[in-house]
Enzyme design. Structure first.
Site, PDB file in Angstrom:
ATOM      1  N   HIS A   1       0.831  -1.205   0.000  1.00 30.56           N
ATOM      2  CA  HIS A   1       0.000   0.000   0.000  1.00 30.56           C
ATOM      3  C   HIS A   1       0.860   1.247   0.000  1.00 30.56           C
ATOM      4  O   HIS A   1       0.639   2.162  -0.784  1.00 30.56           O
ATOM      5  CB  HIS A   1      -0.923   0.010   1.223  1.00 30.56           C
ATOM      6  CG  HIS A   1      -1.976   1.075   1.164  1.00 30.56           C
ATOM      7  ND1 HIS A   1      -1.751   2.362   1.588  1.00 30.56           N
ATOM      8  CD2 HIS A   1      -3.244   1.034   0.710  1.00 30.56           C
ATOM      9  CE1 HIS A   1      -2.853   3.075   1.411  1.00 30.56           C
ATOM     10  NE2 HIS A   1      -3.769   2.290   0.878  1.00 30.56           N
ATOM     11  N   HIS A   2       1.843   1.296   0.881  1.00 29.00           N
ATOM     12  CA  HIS A   2       2.799   2.402   0.832  1.00 29.00           C
ATOM     13  C   HIS A   2       4.066   2.028   1.588  1.00 29.00           C
ATOM     14  O   HIS A   2       4.083   1.084   2.382  1.00 29.00           O
ATOM     15  CB  HIS A   2       2.197   3.703   1.379  1.00 29.00           C
ATOM     16  CG  HIS A   2       2.090   3.764   2.882  1.00 29.00           C
ATOM     17  ND1 HIS A   2       0.970   3.353   3.562  1.00 29.00           N
ATOM     18  CD2 HIS A   2       2.964   4.191   3.833  1.00 29.00           C
ATOM     19  CE1 HIS A   2       1.152   3.521   4.857  1.00 29.00           C
ATOM     20  NE2 HIS A   2       2.351   4.023   5.054  1.00 29.00           N
TER      21      HIS A   2
ATOM     22  N   MET B   1      -4.342  14.610  13.872  1.00 32.37           N
ATOM     23  CA  MET B   1      -3.078  15.292  13.654  1.00 32.37           C
ATOM     24  C   MET B   1      -3.255  16.301  12.530  1.00 32.37           C
ATOM     25  O   MET B   1      -4.099  16.116  11.648  1.00 32.37           O
ATOM     26  CB  MET B   1      -1.960  14.305  13.296  1.00 32.37           C
ATOM     27  CG  MET B   1      -1.675  13.272  14.371  1.00 32.37           C
ATOM     28  SD  MET B   1      -0.110  12.399  14.110  1.00 32.37           S
ATOM     29  CE  MET B   1       1.053  13.673  14.573  1.00 32.37           C
TER      30      MET B   1
ATOM     31  N   HIS C   1       3.802  -0.900   4.457  1.00 35.07           N
ATOM     32  CA  HIS C   1       2.410  -1.175   4.810  1.00 35.07           C
ATOM     33  C   HIS C   1       1.836  -2.133   3.772  1.00 35.07           C
ATOM     34  O   HIS C   1       1.729  -1.799   2.595  1.00 35.07           O
ATOM     35  CB  HIS C   1       1.616   0.142   4.829  1.00 35.07           C
ATOM     36  CG  HIS C   1       0.130  -0.065   4.971  1.00 35.07           C
ATOM     37  ND1 HIS C   1      -0.760   0.933   4.681  1.00 35.07           N
ATOM     38  CD2 HIS C   1      -0.610  -1.128   5.373  1.00 35.07           C
ATOM     39  CE1 HIS C   1      -1.996   0.492   4.888  1.00 35.07           C
ATOM     40  NE2 HIS C   1      -1.916  -0.763   5.309  1.00 35.07           N
TER      41      HIS C   1
ATOM     42  N   GLN D   1       9.803   1.159   6.354  1.00 31.81           N
ATOM     43  CA  GLN D   1       8.494   0.733   6.829  1.00 31.81           C
ATOM     44  C   GLN D   1       7.623   0.419   5.624  1.00 31.81           C
ATOM     45  O   GLN D   1       7.506   1.235   4.703  1.00 31.81           O
ATOM     46  CB  GLN D   1       7.828   1.830   7.652  1.00 31.81           C
ATOM     47  CG  GLN D   1       6.455   1.421   8.177  1.00 31.81           C
ATOM     48  CD  GLN D   1       5.658   2.630   8.652  1.00 31.81           C
ATOM     49  OE1 GLN D   1       5.029   3.311   7.876  1.00 31.81           O
ATOM     50  NE2 GLN D   1       5.717   2.906   9.942  1.00 31.81           N
TER      51      GLN D   1
ATOM     52  N   HIS E   1      -0.621  15.425   6.290  1.00 31.44           N
ATOM     53  CA  HIS E   1      -1.030  14.289   7.119  1.00 31.44           C
ATOM     54  C   HIS E   1      -2.042  14.717   8.170  1.00 31.44           C
ATOM     55  O   HIS E   1      -1.821  15.659   8.925  1.00 31.44           O
ATOM     56  CB  HIS E   1       0.165  13.665   7.828  1.00 31.44           C
ATOM     57  CG  HIS E   1      -0.228  12.551   8.759  1.00 31.44           C
ATOM     58  ND1 HIS E   1      -0.723  11.355   8.308  1.00 31.44           N
ATOM     59  CD2 HIS E   1      -0.233  12.476  10.110  1.00 31.44           C
ATOM     60  CE1 HIS E   1      -1.002  10.573   9.345  1.00 31.44           C
ATOM     61  NE2 HIS E   1      -0.721  11.222  10.445  1.00 31.44           N
TER      62      HIS E   1
ATOM     63  N   HIS F   1      -5.526  12.411  10.399  1.00 33.13           N
ATOM     64  CA  HIS F   1      -6.192  11.119  10.495  1.00 33.13           C
ATOM     65  C   HIS F   1      -7.511  11.218   9.736  1.00 33.13           C
ATOM     66  O   HIS F   1      -7.580  11.876   8.700  1.00 33.13           O
ATOM     67  CB  HIS F   1      -6.358  10.714  11.950  1.00 33.13           C
ATOM     68  CG  HIS F   1      -5.036  10.489  12.635  1.00 33.13           C
ATOM     69  ND1 HIS F   1      -4.904  10.301  13.993  1.00 33.13           N
ATOM     70  CD2 HIS F   1      -3.770  10.445  12.143  1.00 33.13           C
ATOM     71  CE1 HIS F   1      -3.625  10.145  14.300  1.00 33.13           C
ATOM     72  NE2 HIS F   1      -2.926  10.228  13.192  1.00 33.13           N
TER      73      HIS F   1
END
Length: 889
Positions: free
Chosen positions: A103-104, A310, A168, A166, A238, A240
């Protein structure tokens, strides 16, 4: 409480650094190989994580070590130590991932990862200290690309020691076959100091509260910029789930300039800015996040868990290396009144298709449905138009109804017609209304239906208006036609483009001999003139300019190479056993080669299809002189495509331009040796390169050691003008012309000089520099010749590195001014560096916890965020002159 924030930031931005001893590349690679974790056999291509490219560059392959996620929306992290202790620079990224699986991905730099295992669940954290984001890749999002000459500094005393990847993983269905995944990213690193250093400016709200059920809540952030100039080239937003749109601006003298505007529900990669934005001392940086509290039963605060929110805007920038700061933050709103004039577009959400929605780390809807029940009420038929009562959903749907709709953020409302601005303001006003809440009464439903229809009609009207006012696409040039009677015209270039090295072109690895000349033939192939195993150095000539190595004989290999411009294959070669010290190369309209040899003191005309030798020779072999029949180290040739007239720049020991007829008969000459420190027009010190401007009847000369370009009329030989810039330094080695543009390359700076060696693009009409460029692969040492084709491709040959670079025109995503950008400011001491660990930060604030931030030092901390090497190589030298002699080539 507010007073504590700056001090907390200072403490959090300080991190220890250590001095690491220098190790040789071989020992480093050996050490790294011995400590590297084994990869799965299914991970093809990852068995060599460190891949040397050349003596200064290497690639680093950072991949997951063959993982199989067991559930959807799994986040795995892995780390890799930087394989060198000395300072290095990341200059390019290449994603190694499939959209069907990943996904990313996010790549961070830090000093200590949260785990030493081969990989781990990112819930355990990313880094124990700071985590500066270097790269972001997301499905359906553009890749992060660094502008030319820009690099992230890693290693050394202050740079990151580890990379943490990282990944996802989205739907678990992609792993039904139990294959092992090795997704990741490949980095291109160099040890060569970069002139521009990339960094991150984080704008973050720390005290926003979103009341339950509130339709529209604005979170504003602003800070005065008090540092050396930075140039913004990408941004990332960014929030949520409650975030609708995030916008960032530079405010200067009351004018708002858009940095970036994006929906936080789209893939949260870094997006390139639409237009270059420079930020200087005293400017205001301002950002707004628009939220809705609908669906919540209690107030929402800033935090790292799924039920928190956020408001972050990441600004990726570059600065001059000597002033570079890698990380800066803004967590206040120092100018709240300024937001009264924020462009209305900042209040309008961006449409998001369902298949483009971004999952927010572990903040899945299912995680907080049980914790925070949504307001679920029976929907009345009259409320269908409101799409479950969500006014923003309606607006987004309307905005995205047609594929050809021009989104609001594509223009600057303050610069449009008054009627357009009024319409945007109307839409924003309706969006901001607080009385569109759900009503149990039929009158309320009818009222909302009426409002929704009104907004829909206004938005359709708005789309029609914007589509008619859409600004034209950026053009490379506009042709200014002359007024009647004014004669010829010259294309006028705006400079809305940038020269960038063709990084994948393999020609940089051809490595012929000293490259003295480059040209483009009528078929658009590159032609290289090189010296094979012969070298021009201080022993090549005596004091009378007579070549001293005749006994070596001519160069025994082909000195002229025809190169495919796409794959760098050698298509044809010639010139064997003809030349001693090749120098200049040009190609006439019929495809004939015109070359000079400084050892032979001659000029040759060659037919590339005739193997029987030169079809015309000017000058006497091995006999330097200054009359009509002799040259003294001639440098270049230009042939007029209309008249066939031949122009020779002569040269290192003569200071003149000589004209011949098409058959080689002497016509005239002009020029003299420079006198004093302020040379007059028509005086030369090494006329080194020629460029004809046929439609204007001009011949331009690179007056090398005088650091200038002189242009003359070809018919009268009258001086027309001089082009000289401080950024040239003391030398201009070579020039090339295509309609409207003059290209040039300067020389290596003298001791104590500041101007780096680089290429220039100039507007020929004004002489103004509109772009400066350098290579990414290797570096310029003595760029000796330059040629531009009419499609904008540029080739530069270097006589010291034996290299030819290819540059192409690209959309300009960066801005480089000839003068130093911004204003003069005093050096600021004690600059903050590093990043924030938001787990520590929020744990120290009343009413907040560190929960969610330690495991999310990515989207929780969201710190996602010209110098020579000093070595000297053999240079070319002309014979010693009475005055200090220039280095020759």
């Amino acid at each position: 409480m507010a007073g504590r924030v700056p001090s907390l930031l200072v403490l959090l931005l300080v991190f220890p650094s250590s001095c690491l001893a220098f190790r040789s590349p071989l020992s480093v690679f050996k050490r790294f190989k011995e400590t590297t974790r084994p990869f799965s056999n299914e991970c093809l291509g990852t068995t060599r994580p460190v891949i040397p490219i050349d003596s200064s560059d290497f690639a680093l392959d950072i991949r997951m070590p063959g993982v199989i996620p067991k559930q959807s929306d799994t986040y795995f992290c892995m780390s890799m130590r930087l394989p060198v202790d000395e300072e290095a620079f990341v200059i390019d990224f290449k994603p190694r991932a499939s959209m069907d699986t990943v996904h990313h991905m996010l790549l961070f730099g830090c000093n200590m990862p949260s785990s030493t295992g081969s990989y781990w669940f990112c819930d355990e954290g990313t880094c124990t200290d700071k985590a500066n984001i270097l790269y972001a890749w997301a499905r359906n999002a553009p890749p992060t690309r660094l502008p030319k000459g820009v690099g992230f500094r890693v290693g050394g005393e202050t740079g990151s020691k580890y990379f943490v990847l990282q990944v996802h993983y989205g739907a678990i269905s992609a792993f039904r076959d139990n294959h092992k995944d090795c997704s990741g990213v490949s980095l291109h690193l160099t040890r060569l100091p970069q002139p521009l250093i990339a960094g991150m400016y984080l704008m973050m709200s720390v005290d926003t509260v979103i009341p339950a059920g509130e339709k529209v809540v604005n979170s504003d952030i602003s800070c005065h910029y008090k540092n050396y100039p930075m140039h913004v080239f990408a941004y990332r937003v960014h929030t949520h789930h409650l975030g609708k749109v995030v916008s960032g601006y530079r405010v200067r003298n009351g004018q708002w300039t858009l940095i970036g505007r994006q929906s936080p529900q789209l893939p949260q990669a870094f997006y390139p800015v639409e237009h270059p934005v420079d930020v200087s001392f005293g400017d205001l940086l301002a950002a707004r996040c628009v939220f809705t509290g609908e669906g919540r039963t209690e107030a929402t605060h800033i935090g790292g868990t799924s039920s928190d929110e956020m408001c972050n805007l990441y600004i990726m920038y570059y600065m001059e290396a000597k002033h570079a700061v890698s990380f800066m933050t803004c967590t206040q709103n120092v100018a709240p009144d300024t937001f009264r004039t924020i462009p209305p577009e900042a209040n309008i959400p961006i449409p998001v298709k369902s298949d483009m929605v971004m999952m927010h780390e572990h903040h899945k809807e299912t995680e907080y449905k049980d914790k925070i029940p949504l307001l679920q009420q029976p929907k009345r038929e009259e409320e269908e138009v409101l799409d479950q009562g969500d006014f923003y959903s309606l607006l987004s749907k309307l905005l995205g109804e047609r594929e050809d709709v021009v989104h609001v953020h594509k223009y600057n409302p303050t610069e449009k017609a008054e009627s357009e601005s009024d319409l945007v303001a109307e839409i924003a006003n309706v969006v901001q209304k607080k009385d569109l809440g759900r009503s149990d009464a039929r009158e309320g439903a009818e009222h909302e239906r009426g409002n929704a229809i009104l907004v829909r009609d206004r938005i359709h009207k708005f789309h029609r208006l914007v589509s008619t006012l859409r600004p034209p696409e950026s053009r490379v040039s506009s042709l200014q036609q002359p007024l009647p009677g004014e004669g010829t015209w010259e294309p006028e270039h705006t400079g809305d483009f940038h020269m960038e090295e063709a990084r994948d072109w393999p020609g940089v690895y051809l490595l012929p001999g000293q490259v003295s000349g480059v040209a483009v033939d009528p078929k658009n192939n590159l032609v290289i003139f090189h010296r094979g195993d012969h070298i021009w150095d201080g022993n090549s000539f005596d004091s009378k300019f007579v070549y001293q190595h005749i006994g070596l004989g001519p160069i025994e290999e082909d000195t002229i190479l025809v190169i495919d411009p796409n794959n760098a294959a050698v298509l044809q070669s010639s010139g064997k056993n003809l030349f001693y010290l090749p120098h200049g190369l040009s190609i006439d309209k019929d495809g004939n080669y015109w070359v000079t040899d400084v050892a032979l003191h001659q000029v040759f005309k060659l037919d590339p299809n005739n193997k029987e030798g030169p079809i015309l020779i000017l000058g006497r072999s091995m006999q330097p002189g200054s009359d009509q029949n002799h040259f003294c180290q001639p440098t270049d040739v230009a042939v007029d495509p209309g008249t066939g007239a031949i122009y020779v720049s002569d040269g290192y020991c003569n200071s003149r331009i000589v004209q011949f007829s098409p058959s080689g008969e002497f016509i005239t000459q002009w020029g003299e040796e420079s006198s004093g420190s302020s040379p007059l027009p028509g005086q030369f010190t090494v006329p080194h390169s020629l460029a004809l401007v046929p439609h204007l009847g001009q011949l331009c000369v690179a007056d090398r050691e005088n650091g200038r370009i002189q242009c003359f009329k070809t018919d009268t030989k009258e001086f027309v003008r001089e082009i000289k810039h401080s950024s040239f330094g003391r030398n201009v080695f070579a020039i090339s012309y295509i309609p409207g543009l003059l290209f040039a390359v300067n020389g290596k700076p003298h001791f104590g000089d500041q101007e780096p060696v680089q290429g220039f693009v100039m507007n020929f009409s004004s002489g103004e520099i509109i772009d400066i460029f350098k290579p990414v692969h290797k570096h310029f040492d003595m760029p000796h010749d330059i040629v531009a084709s009419e499609d904008g491709t540029v080739y530069i040959g270097d006589a010291h590195t034996n290299t030819v670079w290819k540059f192409t025109l690209t959309e300009k995503v960066e801005h480089r001014s000839v003068k130093k950008a911004g204003i003069e400011v005093q050096e600021i001491k004690g600059k903050g560096s590093g990043g924030l660990n938001l787990g520590n930060f929020f744990a120290s604030r009343k009413g907040y916890s560190r929960k969610g931030f330690d495991r999310l030092s990515t989207e929780g901390s969201d710190q996602e965020k010209e110098e020579d090497d000093g070595s000297e190589s053999e240079e070319e030298y002309s014979a010693p002159l009475p005055a200090p002699a220039p280095s020759s080539s």
